[in-house]
Structures are given as C-alpha cells and as structure tokens.
Design an enzyme around this catalytic site. Structure first.
Site, PDB file in Angstrom:
ATOM      1  N   HIS A 113      35.531  40.217  33.889  1.00 14.03           N
ATOM      2  CA  HIS A 113      36.722  40.527  34.666  1.00 14.03           C
ATOM      3  C   HIS A 113      36.398  40.722  36.151  1.00 14.03           C
ATOM      4  CE1 HIS A 113      38.575  42.454  30.769  1.00 14.03           C
ATOM      5  NE2 HIS A 113      38.582  41.126  30.735  1.00 14.03           N
ATOM      6  N   PRO A 114      35.726  39.802  36.813  1.00 12.85           N
ATOM      7  CA  PRO A 114      35.442  40.003  38.238  1.00 12.85           C
ATOM      8  C   PRO A 114      36.733  40.060  39.036  1.00 12.85           C
ATOM      9  CG  PRO A 114      34.983  37.731  37.613  1.00 12.85           C
ATOM     10  CD  PRO A 114      35.262  38.480  36.342  1.00 12.85           C
TER      11      PRO A 114
END
Length: 527
Positions: A464-465
């Site tokens: 989930h950058p």
C-alpha cells in the site's frame, strides 16, 4: 490530439478514463506501461499469489531497510490494465472517518469524510448493504465473504472470546471490532478497476487506450504541461494534451515521472543534471506503507486449499470455470478485525487479517503444501516516512524506494502489539480442536526481545505505498485540494500518492474514490 491524457490504467486511471469520456466532447487517451489484463489467474480470487512477479507486476524491491536487518522488501505493483486492482487481494476497505477528517483539518477543503462519502457510494454496488453508507448502482461490485466457513467461524468465536466486539460492516458507521471482509468480487470473479470501469466503455469513439506505452517524461510550453513522451513498441512518440495531463502511475512512478520531467527537489535534480521546471521538495518524500507481521500455525484438519492433490486442484479449476464456486473462489482473506494497539488510541491502530492458507514466512523457503492458517496485523497509521528518489536520468531504470520502516519507535511498538493480538486469537479456546504446530514466531519466542526480533526479521509490506505527491498547502505539498500540481498548469496527480497521510485500511477503494472525486472536479471546470 487529445483533450486529456491519463498516464496509468490502474485503479485511478480506469475510473478517470470512464468518467471523462462520458462527456462526448472530451477526447481521452489512456496510456498503460503494461499489457492487457488477460492472465486467467486475474479472474480467479484464490489465485492472487500467482500474479506476483508475473508480467502483470512491476516486481519492485525496496532499498535495504536499516531497521529490519538490511532486508530488501518485495513490493508488487500492478502493471497491466487495472493496475494493482488486477493483482491485489480484492479487499474493499475505505479507511477510518478520522483519516479523511484529518485531511480536511490540514487545509484540504472538500476532503473530509462527509464530503468524500458520496464518491464511495457513487463507485459501489454493494450486494449486502444498502444503507446510507453504501451504493447500489455503481460500477464496482462489492460482496461480503461467504458465511459458515468453519475456519472463519472459529476466528469469530476467538475474537469474541478475547473481548473484541462484533462489527458487521467495517465500511459503515464505525470501524472497531471483528467481522467479515468485503471484497471486489462479482459472481465469483475479481472485479478490478478495469473490468468495472474500462472494459464496458472501451469502444467509445472518444476514448483511446494504448498498452505497452511507457511514459518517459512530460514536456512543457512555458509553465504548462503540454505533451507526453513515451516508448511504444520500440519507438519514441509524443502526444499533445489540449486540456490536461493526469498522472495516475501510482505512489512509486508518479513521483519518478515528475522528477524525470523536472518537477521535484531542485538539489536532487541538479545532481542528475535535470533542468528544474518547478522546485517542489516534497516530490517523492512522505512515502508511507502498511507494515505487517504474520503469525502462522498448522492445523490438524484438512480445511484449506493449500494441501489438495494435483487431481483435486484440477477438479477445483474445472469447478471454478463451470460454476465460479469452490475453494478457488473462496480461499483467500475472509475475516479480520480493527483493534487498538494501546489504550490511549482514539482510532484503531491495527488492522488484523485472517488468511485461510499457510504461506512461508519471508526469510524462509519452506514448503507451502500444508494445511494452516495465518493471522496478520498491520500498522494502520505509520509514523515512519520514506522516499522515492531517482536512480538515474534513464526512465527505464527503477527508482530507489526506501520505506524507512520502523524508523519511529511507535511503529515498532504497534507492530509488536499486533503480534500479541494475533497470538491471543490463535490460542483462544475456539482453535483448540484444530491448532497444530506454531510455525511463527514459534512457541518458545514470547519475550519482548523475541517479538521485536521477529518483527524486524519478518515484517513486510501490505503493498500500500502512498503519500509521495501529497496534497496540501505547506512547503512539502505537491498538489492542491483539486489535485493540481503546484507551480505548473495543465497537470494533476490522481492516485495514492496524493494522500497526505495513509488511510487506516486497504488503499484500493480510497484510490477509486479519489479518482471519482477528481473526475468530478475536472468535469466541473468545463461548465
């Protein structure tokens, strides 16, 4: 020539392509670096693991992580139509009301929870809920996991046993508690952003989609972003945008492309002899991610898909193809919980997941063909911040990705609390009849030092950058509340990179919401 050029056909780009091309006067070009979303495993919910490091995945690796024994962390990111929504775990999670209210309080008008809720509702057709929090006519199909799975029922019993309250809808009134997950699945198949938004409208006369189009830089006419340069099948091409260029390449490649185009920290660009168009020190900074740890245990009953024989698996595939049913359609994340990492928290600091499988832990190369369960916890709101920086001026060279995990001790404490929550669940009475050998962290490792070592040795990304082109008005902000890039005209960023702070939940649903809101903002400018 086009009015709008969208870079990246991922979770956001497909939404934008659909919504902008609804206006027949808007000529829209969608450029995607990867190919079509035609791998059979994309459609089969239980086969998500086969998509990592495939041709539909960028397959990024982080820089060595100083606080995790120098490990490089594998970071899957979608590289095909649908982007990461074509290879993710399909969990539909919006985040906490407080996440969005904090964006509003930081000066981002129109991004509080009450303001963004209509865009979640617009995007969704929810097959279980039809209340004021959910939509029933949107492109994105959302279902809840099947009931009466014997492992999930044990998990629910365990959660209740250790004092976690039941919550039937994590995307509803409140977030705290345990309950079933919602997922972007329709009729047993994945519902990606491409299948929901792009494929139904791909034949519109005013929409052009080009795959295998690797954008290398943006070109400017004065202070206006006017053209896009890209590689396509061995040729360098340029295309002009009459109205806007919209960058939806994700939290890794959106800042990379901005910097390659001269928008970013001037000192860093000077070192690579890149001419600075706009000195924006926040480009590539503020990188955030959800770091998770996994408690894993064998079970003594054959209740999972992992250990089926080849013949049984073949039957499962046939059953899936014919009926979209069976373990392949249901053998993935089924349940979870939001809990506090310590008593003083206002919002839950941890998200817990229950996986009906026993993948190897990251440092191991173990055999996976065993019946088992995995209890995962990730830090909802990490305080550590990393960065994405250019490795060189070569647009085909991967950027340097440094998450800087566990740089803040609060993150380490939260991760340790997540492990202890999952050990409580594992050793609740509800699992007594099937609990086998504890694989990780191991029955002998219970001290604070043991758990800290376990976190540093095994923790990894939840893919989930976010945050690398953050929205705001301060010195480190990259876009304003309309997602326009500061200091330049005709350019917006619309993806997870604009999040000032990462949301308390999986990022796919919020990115689709961001794109729905962005499309509304863009089309409103035409009125």
């Amino acid at each position: 020539m086009f009015d709008y050029i969208i870079i990246g056909a991922g979770s956001a780009g497909c939404v934008l392509a659909n919504r902008l091309s609804e206006n027949p006067d808007c000529r829209v070009l969608l450029l995607e670096a990867g190919g079509k979303d035609d791998l059979p495993a994309i459609q089969v919910p239980g086969c998500y693991g086969q998509l990592q490091d495939s041709r539909c995945d960028w397959g990024d690796r982080s820089a060595p992580q100083a606080n995790m024994y120098g490990r490089r962390i594998f970071m899957p990111q979608g590289r095909c139509l649908g982007g990461s929504s074509a290879i993710n775990y399909m969990i539909y999670m919006r985040g906490n009301r407080g996440d969005y209210d904090s964006w509003q309080q930081a000066g981002n008008d129109g991004w509080g929870y009450e303001a963004i809720l209509p865009y979640f509702i617009k995007a969704e057709t929810n097959h279980r809920f039809s209340d004021c929090y959910h939509g029933t006519s949107g492109p994105l199909q959302v279902t809840s996991h099947a009931e009466n799975n014997p492992l999930v029922e044990r998990y629910f019993m365990a959660a209740k046993e250790i004092g976690i309250p039941f919550n039937p809808d994590f995307n509803g009134e409140h977030q705290l508690g345990y309950g079933p997950m919602q997922a972007t699945i329709a009729a047993g198949s994945r519902c990606s952003s491409a299948s929901a938004y792009l494929h139904p409208v791909k034949n519109r006369d005013n929409l052009t989609v080009i795959t295998h189009a690797m954008v290398t830089r943006l070109l400017f006419n004065g202070k206006r972003a006017s053209e896009v340069q890209y590689y396509h099948l061995g040729n360098v091409k340029q295309v002009q945008a009459n109205s806007e260029i919209i960058l939806s390449a994700g939290a890794i490649r959106s800042p990379q492309l901005l910097m390659l185009s001269g928008i970013g920290p001037k000192q860093e660009l000077n070192l690579l002899n890149i001419n600075t168009q706009v000195d924006l020190p926040g480009v590539g900074k503020n990188l955030q991610d959800h770091l998770h740890t996994r408690v894993r245990c064998e079970i003594t009953q054959p209740l999972t898909y992992a250990a089926l024989s080849d013949e049984q698996k073949a039957n499962e595939y046939r059953n899936y193809e014919q009926n979209h049913k069976g373990l392949l359609a249901s053998n993935f994340l089924e349940a979870g919980a939001f809990v506090k990492s310590h008593g003083g928290e206002i919002m839950p600091g941890l998200q817990l997941f229950f996986l009906l499988t026993l993948p190897p832990d990251y440092p191991e190369a173990g055999v996976t063909q065993r019946h088992g369960i995995t209890l995962t916890a990730y830090i909802n709101r990490p305080t550590s911040r990393g960065s994405v920086t250019l490795s060189s001026i070569d647009p085909l060279e991967r950027p340097r990705i440094d998450f800087n995990y566990l740089a803040n001790d609060d993150d380490l404490k939260c991760a340790i609390a997540g492990v202890r929550w999952n050990l409580k669940l594992l050793y609740a009475k509800a699992f007594d009849d099937i609990r086998g050998k504890e694989i990780a962290p191991g029955i002998l490792f219970r001290s604070s030092a043991d758990i800290e070592n376990f976190v540093r040795r095994t923790a990894s990304t939840t893919w989930h950058p976010a945050g690398t082109c953050k929205m705001g008005q301060d010195r480190m902000a990259v876009v304003d509340s309309s997602l326009r890039v500061h200091g330049v005209n005709g350019l917006r960023v619309v993806d997870a990179s604009i999040m000032p702070t990462i949301v308390s939940g999986n990022t796919n649903a919020p990115v689709i919401m961001i794109a729905e809101k962005a499309a509304h903002l863009i089309l409103s400018d035409l009125i």
